[in-house]
Scaffold this motif. Structure first.
Motif, PDB file in Angstrom:
ATOM      1  N   VAL A 210      28.572  55.040  38.636  1.00  0.00           N
ATOM      2  CA  VAL A 210      29.678  54.430  37.892  1.00  0.00           C
ATOM      3  C   VAL A 210      29.646  54.870  36.437  1.00  0.00           C
ATOM      4  O   VAL A 210      30.660  55.240  35.844  1.00  0.00           O
ATOM      5  N   ARG A 211      28.454  54.883  35.888  1.00  0.00           N
ATOM      6  CA  ARG A 211      28.337  55.255  34.475  1.00  0.00           C
ATOM      7  C   ARG A 211      28.739  56.718  34.273  1.00  0.00           C
ATOM      8  O   ARG A 211      29.454  57.057  33.324  1.00  0.00           O
TER       9      ARG A 211
ATOM     10  N   LEU B  45      40.433  61.681  37.558  1.00  0.00           N
ATOM     11  CA  LEU B  45      39.735  62.597  38.445  1.00  0.00           C
ATOM     12  C   LEU B  45      38.241  62.684  38.126  1.00  0.00           C
ATOM     13  O   LEU B  45      37.462  63.243  38.903  1.00  0.00           O
ATOM     14  N   GLY B  46      37.876  62.158  36.955  1.00  0.00           N
ATOM     15  CA  GLY B  46      36.459  62.114  36.625  1.00  0.00           C
ATOM     16  C   GLY B  46      35.642  61.337  37.653  1.00  0.00           C
ATOM     17  O   GLY B  46      34.447  61.572  37.818  1.00  0.00           O
ATOM     18  N   TRP B  47      36.275  60.386  38.328  1.00  0.00           N
ATOM     19  CA  TRP B  47      35.560  59.645  39.374  1.00  0.00           C
ATOM     20  C   TRP B  47      35.203  60.555  40.542  1.00  0.00           C
ATOM     21  O   TRP B  47      34.139  60.394  41.140  1.00  0.00           O
ATOM     22  N   ARG B  48      36.091  61.471  40.857  1.00  0.00           N
ATOM     23  CA  ARG B  48      35.847  62.343  42.005  1.00  0.00           C
ATOM     24  C   ARG B  48      35.055  63.586  41.583  1.00  0.00           C
ATOM     25  O   ARG B  48      34.165  64.039  42.304  1.00  0.00           O
TER      26      ARG B  48
ATOM     27  N   ALA C  93      30.338  49.775  45.627  1.00  0.00           N
ATOM     28  CA  ALA C  93      28.891  49.937  45.824  1.00  0.00           C
ATOM     29  C   ALA C  93      28.126  49.266  44.693  1.00  0.00           C
ATOM     30  O   ALA C  93      27.107  48.609  44.905  1.00  0.00           O
ATOM     31  N   PHE C  94      28.647  49.431  43.525  1.00  0.00           N
ATOM     32  CA  PHE C  94      27.980  48.814  42.385  1.00  0.00           C
ATOM     33  C   PHE C  94      28.101  47.293  42.433  1.00  0.00           C
ATOM     34  O   PHE C  94      27.163  46.569  42.098  1.00  0.00           O
ATOM     35  N   ASP C  95      29.277  46.846  42.847  1.00  0.00           N
ATOM     36  CA  ASP C  95      29.505  45.412  42.954  1.00  0.00           C
ATOM     37  C   ASP C  95      28.528  44.762  43.932  1.00  0.00           C
ATOM     38  O   ASP C  95      28.045  43.656  43.704  1.00  0.00           O
ATOM     39  N   ARG C  96      28.277  45.483  45.030  1.00  0.00           N
ATOM     40  CA  ARG C  96      27.372  44.938  46.044  1.00  0.00           C
ATOM     41  C   ARG C  96      25.962  44.800  45.496  1.00  0.00           C
ATOM     42  O   ARG C  96      25.263  43.847  45.781  1.00  0.00           O
TER      43      ARG C  96
ATOM     44  N   ASP D 270      37.283  53.352  43.952  1.00  0.00           N
ATOM     45  CA  ASP D 270      37.089  52.057  44.613  1.00  0.00           C
ATOM     46  C   ASP D 270      35.714  51.979  45.279  1.00  0.00           C
ATOM     47  O   ASP D 270      35.011  50.962  45.185  1.00  0.00           O
ATOM     48  N   ALA D 271      35.332  53.066  45.940  1.00  0.00           N
ATOM     49  CA  ALA D 271      34.066  53.058  46.674  1.00  0.00           C
ATOM     50  C   ALA D 271      32.880  52.933  45.723  1.00  0.00           C
ATOM     51  O   ALA D 271      31.937  52.172  45.976  1.00  0.00           O
ATOM     52  N   LYS D 272      32.929  53.662  44.630  1.00  0.00           N
ATOM     53  CA  LYS D 272      31.793  53.604  43.699  1.00  0.00           C
ATOM     54  C   LYS D 272      31.698  52.233  43.044  1.00  0.00           C
ATOM     55  O   LYS D 272      30.603  51.690  42.848  1.00  0.00           O
TER      56      LYS D 272
END
Lengths: 678, 306
Positions: free
Chosen positions: A480-481, A557-560, A466-469, A461-463
């Motif tokens: 994100v990528r 878990l790839g996000w973390r 951040a990208f959305d902003r 969610d955080a990443k």
């Protein structure tokens, strides 16, 4: 043009038709499930040239070879000419060993495998039969710098064997129509190094915005570009694709020429490759600086200039937009007279998909921040090429993951990219990430939701937020990528046969506008109901050992942990040796005493065996664990060797066929290294 | 047991004699075929360069022959058509002896009068190796097993191409065990006619698939309980597959499967107990890069079990 995704669950085939030229792009495994003759007979009769793109072929079984020959035999009756391009090393092997594997087709290009022992990486280098004829004839490839670590990497095959087929092949001259097709459809202009550099220049007062796109080679007009520059110069190099040594020298000459004339040079949008090669302090000169570190004021000036450049007409009095051709022989005007008004760049919002609500169920729906379709995306320009006509119904700007017949169908769209393959990769990774997120929604297992989900959901969610902003922020975009790439990899490495090896369908469009050509790609991943059930079971099936219950690592878990490739996540922990050494729920166990944990079963087996051995003989139980935000940590506990007569644990002393092993590490079943004959 | 070693390189000959002695075989070395005296000799070792001579000796005498080679296996295959000449051992070059463990294991097994069982998997690997046994109940388990094997190899930090190559190897051997090997009570093939059909094997007919490694060698072993693989299948199949000709399945298989096995392994062991079991073990040397593998000689062992 049409696009068809077919073949077997392990093989994807993309079908592109343009005029009387057809291209089939293969990706995956060719085995007995490939219905060769049927695919061959699906080629339109009287096709002029059939191009087979084999760069994505990973494995070929013996029965797959038969099916392949059947395919080509059928296809040859329907096409006047068959051309093989981007043959993967696996395909080259078969060309060399099975005389009729090509069945009369001509090989135009192939990938040579390279290996770097310094960083333990593998790479492929594309060779073209015409351009690289001398290299192929010599049957040897010199070492070259590794793209990852810059050390020397070597050709990882035997030249005499690898080139035996293509070296004996008559020199292939492509018909002009096929050459054009390859150049436009498969980006062979890029492979051939012929993508000409373009430059946009916008002058506003004492500030100049210079956007470069294309290949940075010897044709870079350093002197001409440097003429008249003054004040503050922003150079946007996001569109630079390839850099060759001569181009690098021209760039340095350009910097040297402009340095005395300007107050400051800001470098923006530099890729990692550009930064490595040309963005050192020496390369940028005393007045040069990378914009990332220039502070918000410089960034604001840059953003304003760039927006002005993209929003202004060429005829606007104060803003001179010039197109400068790299080649003096072929000056293509970037913005012809009367060109349509240039609107702000279409923001690469597809990567800014709104975070998925993981707590809910049912349809997982993504929305693009922009409602404008890719075909009409402002600033992207009109669609001048596409892989299928009409656009498939599933390919829309709304990325989604929806239930279909008990399974899931996930679709995604990429951000606009200068390269077709990059756009396609990104679309596929977004689709796989959507699949992982939708899968998470469907997992109802309480321990899993309590211990595994929190490990990655907040990070995700955080990443995304951040990208959305700030979609233009390179750090947010890279995060994100990178995460999506990791998730896609984990789907492949942990999902087994139930996870689609390649997207079920692909589609792309090329938009050509004032900013040049941009590709937008779409991908669809379909998981049937049975596979979906298997995947849920796969990721929630726990094993318990020494008081710890673990499940297989989940792709999300790839996000973390973007660098984790496999492991087991602790979901419950009762008092016992593992709790005593500091393990906790949510930790990802990567290895036990140096042996990789691939899933929950290996986790249980390894900790049981290694702890028993340490207790019996003395030693250390070491667990490599991913936890928190740092790198992997090690937890360990030492055991003293028992005094008195040695006690051999039952699991080692007993003939192993009497000991349930869970299917792993059964070496002791075979005598544990004892000689075969005593 | 007495043996003669015909080897022109004295250093290699000396090492081979030493290795044979460690296996309980009393060997003498000669460097000239004219010096060969085979009375009282049970084993004759030589390079495939002298294959004709060894094959003649095997046919005419009571000796068994063992060849070694630093050249492509296809050049030595014709000698393996001679019963009693069942082994070709790879060596790196003409100045190198065959791999010690392989030579000793071959000699040990030849010294056993009529071996009733194959060598255990541990014989191929160093002590302490890790193994993964994968249940295969039929065609539906094939892809999962291949994936597990690839994961196992990847877990060794072997190059991705090696993992994929071993996945291909596993695919071939499992396909053979699931489709080609099974027969009914009358000895008729039950599944070989349609390799695209879904097959579920009875528990007694299921193969045993094991992948193992000691970090230096990688072994894949597939054992089926049918014992139908004949010597000619292996020799003729490899000959066809390695000939490099056009795909020709008119004479019962084009040898493509065996060719893929050959290409993925540095040594192949076929242990066949007729009508009881077929066990195929393929080894790969993890210290070889794929360029070296391409030019490295291959070993082939044909064991008939009593």
């Amino acid at each position: 043009m049409t696009v068809v995704r077919a073949a077997s669950p392990k093989l994807g085939i993309e079908h592109v038709v343009e005029g009387d030229i057809a291209c089939l792009r293969f990706a995956g495994t060719i085995d007995e499930q490939f219905a060769g003759a049927a695919v061959g007979n699906s080629v339109q009769p009287d096709t002029g040239a059939l191009v087979l793109d084999l760069g994505g072929v990973r494995k070929i079984s013996s029965f797959g070879i038969r099916e392949w020959v059947d395919f080509l035999t059928a296809a040859r009756t329907r096409a006047r000419e068959v051309i093989l391009v981007e043959c993967a090393p696996k395909v080259v092997d078969q060309l060399n060993m099975v005389a009729n594997f090509a069945a009369g087709a001509r090989v135009y290009s192939l990938y040579a495998p390279f290996r770097c022992d310094f960083c333990d990486s593998e790479h492929r280098v594309l060779l073209q039969a015409d351009r690289d004829a001398e290299t192929i004839k010599a049957m040897a490839l010199p070492e070259r710098p590794c793209p990852a670590c810059k050390q020397a990497m070597y050709f990882d095959d035997d030249g005499a064997t690898f080139f035996s087929y293509i070296a004996a092949q008559p020199r292939a001259e492509l018909p002009p129509a096929v050459a054009t097709f390859l150049g436009s459809r498969l980006d062979y202009a890029l492979a051939d190094g012929t993508r000409k550099l373009r430059a946009d220049k916008v002058v506003d007062g004492r500030a100049t915005y210079l956007r470069l796109s294309g290949d940075l080679d010897r044709a870079f007009p350093s002197t001409k570009l440097a003429e008249g520059l003054e004040g503050e110069l922003f150079v946007d190099v996001a569109g630079i694709v390839k850099i060759d040594p001569a181009g690098a020298a021209e760039w340095r000459a350009f910097v040297q020429l402009v340095t005395p004339q300007i107050e400051r040079l800001w470098l923006a949008g530099a890729s990692a490759g550009f930064r490595d090669k040309l963005a050192s302090a020496g390369d940028l000169g005393p007045r040069g600086q990378v914009l990332d570190g220039g502070g918000p004021a410089a960034q604001a000036r840059y953003d304003a200039l760039r927006a002005k450049a993209t929003a202004s007409r060429p005829s606007t009095a104060k803003v001179a937009l010039a197109a400068i051709a790299a080649s003096p022989h072929a000056p293509p005007p970037l913005a012809p007279a009367g060109a349509a008004r240039r609107t702000p760049l279409w923001v690469p919002v597809s990567a800014a998909l709104i975070a998925l609500g993981l707590a809910g169920g049912g349809v997982a729906l993504y929305e693009l921040a922009s409602k404008g379709g890719a075909a009409s995306g402002p600033g992207l320009g009109a669609v001048d090429q596409r892989s299928a006509t009409p656009r498939p119904a599933w390919a829309s700007e709304t990325a989604s993951c929806a239930p279909t017949a008990g399974g899931l169908t996930c679709t995604a769209v990429s951000a606009p990219s200068a390269r077709q393959d990059e756009a396609e990769d990104e679309a596929a990774e977004i689709a796989y990430d959507a699949l992982a997120a939708a899968l998470a929604v469907r997992i109802a297992d309480k321990p899993w939701r309590a211990q595994v989900l929190p490990v990655f959901s907040a990070t995700r969610d955080a990443k995304l937020a951040a990208f959305d902003r700030d979609p233009a922020n390179t750090v947010a975009r890279r995060d994100v990528r990178e995460a999506r790439h990791a998730v896609a990899q984990l789907v492949h490495t942990t999902g087994g046969a139930s996870a689609p090896a390649v997207p079920t369908a692909r589609y792309w469009e090329r938009h050509t506008g004032a900013d040049g050509a941009r590709f937008v790609a779409y991908a669809q991943v379909v998981v049937p109901a049975a596979d979906l059930t298997r995947l849920v079971d796969l990721y929630t099936g726990g094993e318990t050992a020494l008081g710890a219950t673990a499940v297989k690592v989940f792709p999300g878990l790839g996000w973390r942990y973007p660098h984790v490739e496999r492991g087991a996540v602790i979901t419950a922990l009762a008092p016992g040796p593992l709790q005593e050494i500091g393990l906790a729920e949510g930790y990802v166990v990567l290895a036990v005493n140096g042996r990789d944990v691939t899933d929950a079963t290996t986790f249980a087996k390894l900790v049981t065996d290694e702890q028993a051995a340490a207790v019996a003989h003395g030693g250390t139980l070491r667990l490599k664990v991913a936890a928190g935000d740092g790198g992997p940590r090690e937890f360990m506990r030492s055991y003293e060797a028992p005094t008195g007569p040695a006690v051999i644990p039952a699991a080692v002393a007993q003939p192993a066929h009497e000991v349930p092993t869970g299917g792993i590490n059964v070496w002791d079943r075979y005598g544990g290294g004892t000689a075969p004959h005593k | 047991m007495r043996a003669v070693v015909l080897e022109r390189n004295p250093l290699v000959a000396r090492k081979v004699v030493r290795l044979l002695a460690s296996a309980g075989v009393s060997a003498t070395a000669v460097d000239d075929p004219a010096q060969l005296a085979l009375e009282g000799t049970e084993l004759l070792f030589a390079d495939a360069f002298d294959g004709e001579l060894v094959a003649d000796a095997v046919r005419n005498k009571t000796v068994r022959g063992v060849l070694w080679t630093a050249e492509p296996l296809r050049r030595a295959l014709k000698f393996l058509e001679t019963p009693g000449l069942d082994h070709v051992l790879a060596r790196r070059d003409f100045e190198s002896a065959p791999r010690g463990w392989e030579l000793v294991m071959t000699a040990r097994r030849l010294a056993a009068a009529a071996p009733a069982s194959a060598a255990p998997l541990a014989a191929y690997l160093d002590w302490g190796h890790a193994a993964l046994e994968i249940p295969v109940r039929g065609s539906a388990d094939r892809d999962g097993a291949v994936t597990q094997i690839q994961d196992f190899v990847a877990g060794l930090h072997a190059p991705r191409r090696v993992a994929e190559m071993f996945g291909e190897l596993a695919h071939e051997l499992i396909m053979n065990a699931v489709y080609d090997a099974p027969v009914d009570a009358l000895g008729r093939a039950t599944h070989a006619h349609d390799r695209k059909a879904d097959v579920v094997l009875a528990p007694a007919g299921q193969p045993r698939v094991t992948v193992a490694s000691d970090g230096t060698r990688l072994a894949l072993q597939v054992r089926d309980p049918f014992g139908r693989l004949a010597r000619r299948h292996v020799v003729d199949g490899l000959a066809r597959g390695l000939a490099g000709g056009e795909l020709d399945a008119s004479n019962g298989g084009a040898g493509l499967g065996l060719m893929l096995v050959h290409n993925a392994a540095t040594a192949m062991f076929f242990d066949v107990a007729p009508a009881r079991s077929t066990e195929v073990t393929a080894l790969f040397e993890l210290d070889l890069n794929l360029r070296e593998l391409r030019t490295h000689a291959r070993s082939l062992h044909l064991w008939g079990l009593a």
